[in-house]
Design a protein around this motif. Sequence first.
Motif, PDB file in Angstrom:
ATOM      1  N   LYS A 191      -6.249   4.664   3.056  1.00  0.00           N
ATOM      2  CA  LYS A 191      -5.399   5.215   4.123  1.00  0.00           C
ATOM      3  C   LYS A 191      -3.929   4.922   3.846  1.00  0.00           C
ATOM      4  N   GLU A 216       0.821  -1.209   0.000  1.00  0.00           N
ATOM      5  CA  GLU A 216       0.000   0.000   0.000  1.00  0.00           C
ATOM      6  C   GLU A 216       0.857   1.262   0.000  1.00  0.00           C
ATOM      7  N   LYS A 217       1.935   1.238   0.796  1.00  0.00           N
ATOM      8  CA  LYS A 217       2.793   2.412   0.880  1.00  0.00           C
ATOM      9  C   LYS A 217       3.581   2.607  -0.414  1.00  0.00           C
ATOM     10  N   LYS A 244     -11.736   2.158   1.942  1.00  0.00           N
ATOM     11  CA  LYS A 244     -11.243   3.240   2.803  1.00  0.00           C
ATOM     12  C   LYS A 244      -9.932   2.841   3.485  1.00  0.00           C
ATOM     13  N   ASN A 245      -9.832   1.568   3.931  1.00  0.00           N
ATOM     14  CA  ASN A 245      -8.587   1.110   4.558  1.00  0.00           C
ATOM     15  C   ASN A 245      -7.439   1.123   3.565  1.00  0.00           C
ATOM     16  N   LEU A 272      -2.841   7.110   0.982  1.00  0.00           N
ATOM     17  CA  LEU A 272      -2.656   8.509   1.375  1.00  0.00           C
ATOM     18  C   LEU A 272      -1.347   8.705   2.131  1.00  0.00           C
ATOM     19  N   GLU A 273      -0.980   7.708   2.928  1.00  0.00           N
ATOM     20  CA  GLU A 273       0.282   7.809   3.661  1.00  0.00           C
ATOM     21  C   GLU A 273       1.453   7.861   2.695  1.00  0.00           C
ATOM     22  N   LYS A 313     -16.863   7.402   1.295  1.00  0.00           N
ATOM     23  CA  LYS A 313     -16.346   7.937   2.547  1.00  0.00           C
ATOM     24  C   LYS A 313     -17.339   7.777   3.686  1.00  0.00           C
TER      25      LYS A 313
END
Length: 313
Positions: free
Chosen positions: A190, A110-111, A186-187, A193-194, A175
């Motif tokens: 996150k 994800e990152k 949404k998870n 977004l990070e 959202k």
Amino acid sequence: MKIILPLSLGVFLIWYSIQSATPQEREELINNILTANPLWILLSFSLGTLSHLSRAYRWKFLLEPLGYKPRFINSYMAVMAGYLANLGIPRSGEMLRAATLFSYEKVPFEKGFGTIISERIADLLVLLIIVLITLAIQTEVLLSHFEASNINPILSIGILLLLITAGVLVLQFIKRSTWKIAVKIKNMAKGLLEGMRSILKMKKKWAFIFHTIFIWVMYILMFYVIIFTIPEMANAGLGAIMAAFVVGSFAVSASNGGIGVYPVAIGAVLMVYGISKQGGEAFGWIVWATQTFLVLILGGLSFIFLPVLNQKK
């Protein structure tokens, strides 16, 4: 459908382009391609390689704030493997790129994917600036073409705004929703977004900006030098080249690696500037072949050497 439909579109455009041309036009198209000066193609090849090296190096500026410092060679091969994957399945390369870095450098998917999104945002901003500059210097030519072709630019802009509004409404729904699938999205968001925020945490923002500009300068130059392989293109103005570059930047994503679509789109836009169909399409085919050949070679080598150079892992 993501594989077959875009590929079918590309194949159809190739067939249509050949069938709609006269025997003399086909002969001229082939002759333009076969007589292209290989030195200019080699220069374009080299400029493209520099852009890919810079992209891999730029990636580290987004990963470092997250606490990850992957080996440059792994970052570079992940980038090239991703480009190669996009030739088979459009837009799959970004996922493969993040997955590759997870496999060999243990950067969470994800990152890693979030930093790739950050890159894409930066690239999109540069592309939009190039589009705006091109529109500014070519407004008169484009408006004359729209008028001659009965194209209403205001209607096109209105449709685009409606699509953007619909996208915003969908995001607001996700959202606020408590559905399981919405929660999963949404998870995932996150984590993304990070990764995207890493662009704001960079210690070397100016280095990132420099490499972003450098990448796009190399893109334009690798595109530009090919004009010297086609005699008819040697006198093409900067406005024609920039317009063709912008159209090509969008056309390349319309099919698998832009096959069929890219040269036809380039040829169509250059006809607006007085370049013959066969001359413009020959230019488009040479640019496309140079870029694709580069990805095939470097991407293929990356797939081979990634596991070889990371045997211990």
